[in-house]
Design a protein around this motif. Structure first.
Motif, PDB file in Angstrom:
ATOM      1  N   GLY A 169      14.906 -32.020  32.065  1.00 24.51           N
ATOM      2  CA  GLY A 169      14.421 -31.365  33.284  1.00 24.51           C
ATOM      3  C   GLY A 169      13.991 -29.929  33.120  1.00 24.51           C
ATOM      4  O   GLY A 169      13.647 -29.262  34.096  1.00 24.51           O
ATOM      5  N   ARG A 170      14.017 -29.414  31.886  1.00 26.55           N
ATOM      6  CA  ARG A 170      13.617 -28.020  31.663  1.00 26.55           C
ATOM      7  C   ARG A 170      12.489 -27.976  30.635  1.00 26.55           C
ATOM      8  O   ARG A 170      12.461 -28.766  29.680  1.00 26.55           O
ATOM      9  CB  ARG A 170      14.803 -27.206  31.141  1.00 26.55           C
ATOM     10  N   ALA A 171      11.560 -27.039  30.857  1.00 29.49           N
ATOM     11  CA  ALA A 171      10.407 -26.946  29.964  1.00 29.49           C
ATOM     12  C   ALA A 171      10.627 -25.873  28.903  1.00 29.49           C
ATOM     13  O   ALA A 171      11.226 -24.826  29.166  1.00 29.49           O
ATOM     14  CB  ALA A 171       9.154 -26.623  30.764  1.00 29.49           C
ATOM     15  N   PHE A 172      10.120 -26.150  27.709  1.00 28.64           N
ATOM     16  CA  PHE A 172      10.186 -25.214  26.590  1.00 28.64           C
ATOM     17  C   PHE A 172       8.784 -25.036  26.035  1.00 28.64           C
ATOM     18  O   PHE A 172       8.068 -26.018  25.823  1.00 28.64           O
ATOM     19  CB  PHE A 172      11.109 -25.753  25.489  1.00 28.64           C
ATOM     20  N   LEU A 173       8.415 -23.785  25.801  1.00 25.81           N
ATOM     21  CA  LEU A 173       7.102 -23.501  25.225  1.00 25.81           C
ATOM     22  C   LEU A 173       7.274 -23.117  23.755  1.00 25.81           C
ATOM     23  O   LEU A 173       8.233 -22.416  23.408  1.00 25.81           O
ATOM     24  CB  LEU A 173       6.436 -22.329  25.960  1.00 25.81           C
ATOM     25  N   PHE A 174       6.318 -23.541  22.942  1.00 26.15           N
ATOM     26  CA  PHE A 174       6.335 -23.216  21.512  1.00 26.15           C
ATOM     27  C   PHE A 174       4.987 -22.584  21.195  1.00 26.15           C
ATOM     28  O   PHE A 174       3.987 -23.280  21.026  1.00 26.15           O
ATOM     29  CB  PHE A 174       6.561 -24.487  20.691  1.00 26.15           C
ATOM     30  N   ALA A 175       4.980 -21.260  21.149  1.00 19.20           N
ATOM     31  CA  ALA A 175       3.710 -20.540  21.070  1.00 19.20           C
ATOM     32  C   ALA A 175       3.386 -20.145  19.639  1.00 19.20           C
ATOM     33  O   ALA A 175       4.269 -19.841  18.838  1.00 19.20           O
ATOM     34  CB  ALA A 175       3.760 -19.297  21.945  1.00 19.20           C
ATOM     35  N   GLY A 176       2.114 -20.145  19.355  1.00 25.77           N
ATOM     36  CA  GLY A 176       1.690 -19.699  18.032  1.00 25.77           C
ATOM     37  C   GLY A 176       0.192 -19.885  17.878  1.00 25.77           C
ATOM     38  O   GLY A 176      -0.409 -20.716  18.560  1.00 25.77           O
ATOM     39  N   VAL A 205      12.603 -15.120  25.473  1.00 20.82           N
ATOM     40  CA  VAL A 205      11.629 -15.310  24.386  1.00 20.82           C
ATOM     41  C   VAL A 205      12.398 -15.173  23.071  1.00 20.82           C
ATOM     42  O   VAL A 205      13.100 -14.181  22.849  1.00 20.82           O
ATOM     43  CB  VAL A 205      10.483 -14.277  24.451  1.00 20.82           C
ATOM     44  N   ARG A 206      12.310 -16.176  22.230  1.00 20.37           N
ATOM     45  CA  ARG A 206      13.042 -16.197  20.964  1.00 20.37           C
ATOM     46  C   ARG A 206      12.090 -16.578  19.840  1.00 20.37           C
ATOM     47  O   ARG A 206      11.066 -17.220  20.069  1.00 20.37           O
ATOM     48  CB  ARG A 206      14.168 -17.245  21.007  1.00 20.37           C
ATOM     49  N   ARG A 207      12.461 -16.194  18.617  1.00 21.30           N
ATOM     50  CA  ARG A 207      11.684 -16.670  17.466  1.00 21.30           C
ATOM     51  C   ARG A 207      12.346 -17.928  16.928  1.00 21.30           C
ATOM     52  O   ARG A 207      13.550 -17.932  16.648  1.00 21.30           O
ATOM     53  CB  ARG A 207      11.614 -15.597  16.373  1.00 21.30           C
ATOM     54  N   LEU A 208      11.572 -18.986  16.827  1.00 15.90           N
ATOM     55  CA  LEU A 208      12.098 -20.250  16.295  1.00 15.90           C
ATOM     56  C   LEU A 208      11.500 -20.474  14.919  1.00 15.90           C
ATOM     57  O   LEU A 208      10.308 -20.745  14.776  1.00 15.90           O
ATOM     58  CB  LEU A 208      11.728 -21.416  17.221  1.00 15.90           C
ATOM     59  N   THR A 209      12.341 -20.299  13.907  1.00 18.06           N
ATOM     60  CA  THR A 209      11.911 -20.619  12.551  1.00 18.06           C
ATOM     61  C   THR A 209      12.352 -22.051  12.280  1.00 18.06           C
ATOM     62  O   THR A 209      13.488 -22.421  12.597  1.00 18.06           O
ATOM     63  CB  THR A 209      12.579 -19.666  11.532  1.00 18.06           C
ATOM     64  N   LEU A 224      10.433 -23.397  33.575  1.00 16.67           N
ATOM     65  CA  LEU A 224      10.357 -22.923  32.186  1.00 16.67           C
ATOM     66  C   LEU A 224      11.691 -22.299  31.779  1.00 16.67           C
ATOM     67  O   LEU A 224      12.139 -21.325  32.386  1.00 16.67           O
ATOM     68  CB  LEU A 224       9.211 -21.906  32.062  1.00 16.67           C
ATOM     69  N   ALA A 225      12.317 -22.879  30.757  1.00 16.15           N
ATOM     70  CA  ALA A 225      13.642 -22.409  30.323  1.00 16.15           C
ATOM     71  C   ALA A 225      13.553 -21.365  29.220  1.00 16.15           C
ATOM     72  O   ALA A 225      14.385 -20.450  29.155  1.00 16.15           O
ATOM     73  CB  ALA A 225      14.472 -23.595  29.837  1.00 16.15           C
ATOM     74  N   ALA A 226      12.570 -21.488  28.336  1.00  9.44           N
ATOM     75  CA  ALA A 226      12.477 -20.541  27.215  1.00  9.44           C
ATOM     76  C   ALA A 226      11.112 -20.645  26.562  1.00  9.44           C
ATOM     77  O   ALA A 226      10.435 -21.676  26.669  1.00  9.44           O
ATOM     78  CB  ALA A 226      13.568 -20.833  26.177  1.00  9.44           C
ATOM     79  N   LEU A 227      10.738 -19.557  25.931  1.00 11.47           N
ATOM     80  CA  LEU A 227       9.492 -19.538  25.159  1.00 11.47           C
ATOM     81  C   LEU A 227       9.862 -19.207  23.712  1.00 11.47           C
ATOM     82  O   LEU A 227      10.507 -18.180  23.463  1.00 11.47           O
ATOM     83  CB  LEU A 227       8.535 -18.494  25.734  1.00 11.47           C
ATOM     84  N   TYR A 228       9.491 -20.079  22.813  1.00  8.92           N
ATOM     85  CA  TYR A 228       9.779 -19.866  21.393  1.00  8.92           C
ATOM     86  C   TYR A 228       8.511 -19.468  20.657  1.00  8.92           C
ATOM     87  O   TYR A 228       7.458 -20.105  20.826  1.00  8.92           O
ATOM     88  CB  TYR A 228      10.357 -21.143  20.770  1.00  8.92           C
ATOM     89  N   LEU A 229       8.633 -18.419  19.856  1.00 12.94           N
ATOM     90  CA  LEU A 229       7.521 -18.011  18.997  1.00 12.94           C
ATOM     91  C   LEU A 229       7.714 -18.742  17.675  1.00 12.94           C
ATOM     92  O   LEU A 229       8.745 -18.583  17.014  1.00 12.94           O
ATOM     93  CB  LEU A 229       7.547 -16.492  18.782  1.00 12.94           C
ATOM     94  N   LEU A 230       6.758 -19.546  17.309  1.00 11.45           N
ATOM     95  CA  LEU A 230       6.930 -20.433  16.153  1.00 11.45           C
ATOM     96  C   LEU A 230       6.718 -19.718  14.823  1.00 11.45           C
ATOM     97  O   LEU A 230       5.793 -18.916  14.666  1.00 11.45           O
ATOM     98  CB  LEU A 230       5.940 -21.597  16.234  1.00 11.45           C
TER      99      LEU A 230
END
Lengths: 271, 98
Positions: free
Chosen positions: A136-143, A255-259, A199-205
């Motif tokens: 039920g929560r959205a996550f974005l993976f930006a890059g 906003v977090r960095r997702l490695t 939107l729960a979180a945005l991850y920078l890929l």
């Protein structure tokens, strides 16, 4: 041969229905195939397009096939040009006309531009990002291109719903940010689901030797997000709106960095 | 030496994020970030306070800096920002006309 009959297709993306009118049965069919999950015939359009199908090479554009997109504001209307289409949009009348060949690519570009212009005044953004709904929560993976948007989408578990692997659509609403599915597909060549979720979180890929999540300072988050925002118009007022929206976003959404290593275990971190 | 007056141009959008002032030129979408001392100058750039007074009040009073060196650094900073079109410089007070 009798008079041509105009056919309407109402495409609703991000809760913004845009009506497309064409007299070409072939193009009408293309629209249904391309945007099938996003067609909502009962919605009230916020913008209308009339599409005139012209043969390739007859498009009234001032730029060549190999030139970039041009978006400019002239005498009260937006003029959009690329090698394969020419469009003129009147924001006050919420009406536009497009001259293009019978392919989905031009209308797809026009949709992206129109939505970016409409969203700019509403605190929303189009972002180069994959987005997925889980629990039920959205996550974005930006890059940017090559960062891993399609890869992370492919690795999503079965209980996840893909909103897009290429262009994410986020809007600021009364209770916070909401991500919407879009038909704008990347390498997956598959439209997202037409659903929405907070939107729960945005991850920078970033791709690396291990799966990990690291904090990102607001200023660094803003730099990264702005690099991924789709905005085409060189218009001072709208650029200011987009900047304000991006600032607000990074201050109100984690906003977090997702490695990540390209394997599905990365999804154990996304909760 | 005549006083220098500084004012923010209208074609920018600025937000303070953490201790950094983030500034975007609405003209060409270039993004700038200012550190704490540069932010203090930016915030005080009202067009009517001479730069020397801004340095004295906003920098020397808040940060442990040598006044002469701080003024030199500030002059260099504002010239740079003016070249990027995000700050206006004048030897007269800058009064916005509507």
């Amino acid at each position: 041969m009798g008079p041509a009959i105009a056919q309407d297709v109402l495409v609703e993306i991000g809760a913004m229905p845009v009506l497309v009118r064409t007299i070409s049965p072939e193009f009408h069919q293309i629209l249904h195939e391309r945007y099938g999950g996003f067609v909502n015939s009962s919605a009230q359009p916020v913008f209308e397009f009339e599409v005139e199908i012209v043969p390739p090479g007859s498009i009234p554009t001032a730029i060549g096939d190999d030139e970039d997109l041009s978006v400019r504001f002239e005498v009260g209307r937006w003029v959009l040009e690329r090698g394969d289409f020419h469009a003129e949009l009147d924001p006050s009348l919420r009406h536009g006309r497009i001259w293009q060949s019978a392919t989905p690519y031009a209308i797809d570009a026009a949709f992206r531009i129109v939505h970016s212009l409409l969203l700019a005044r509403q605190g929303g953004l189009l972002v180069h990002a994959a987005s997925v709904v889980r629990n039920g929560r959205a996550f974005l993976f930006a890059g940017v291109s090559g960062a891993g948007k399609t890869t992370i989408s492919r690795l999503a578990p079965q209980d996840a719903t893909l909103l897009t692997d290429e262009i994410s659509y986020i809007r600021r609403e009364a209770d916070g940010y909401v991500a919407y599915g879009t038909p704008f597909a990347g390498e997956l060549a598959k439209p997202g689901e037409n659903v929405r979720a907070p939107l729960a979180a945005l991850y920078l890929l970033a791709q690396g030797p291990e799966n990990r999540i690291d904090p990102v300072a607001d200023a660094d988050a803003l730099r990264a997000v702005l690099q991924c925002v789709l905005f085409f118009a060189h218009d001072s007022e709208l650029v200011g709106h987009v900047f304000d929206s991006a600032c607000h976003l990074v201050q109100h959404v984690p906003v977090r960095r997702l490695t990540f290593v390209p394997n599905s275990r990365v999804w154990e971190l996304i909760v | 030496m005549s006083p220098v007056y500084i004012a923010r141009t209208s074609e920018v959008a600025a937000r303070l994020l953490g201790s950094e002032m983030m500034i975007m030129s609405a003209r060409d979408s270039t993004l700038f970030s200012l550190n704490e001392t540069a932010t203090a100058i930016w915030q005080a750039a009202n067009g009517v306070t001479p730069l020397s007074e801004i340095v004295e009040r906003s920098l020397c009073a808040q940060f442990d800096v040598d006044p002469a060196a701080a003024l030199r650094d500030a002059e260099e900073l504002v010239e740079g920002l003016a070249k990027h079109g995000i700050l206006k410089l004048s030897d007269q007070p800058i009064v916005e006309t509507k």
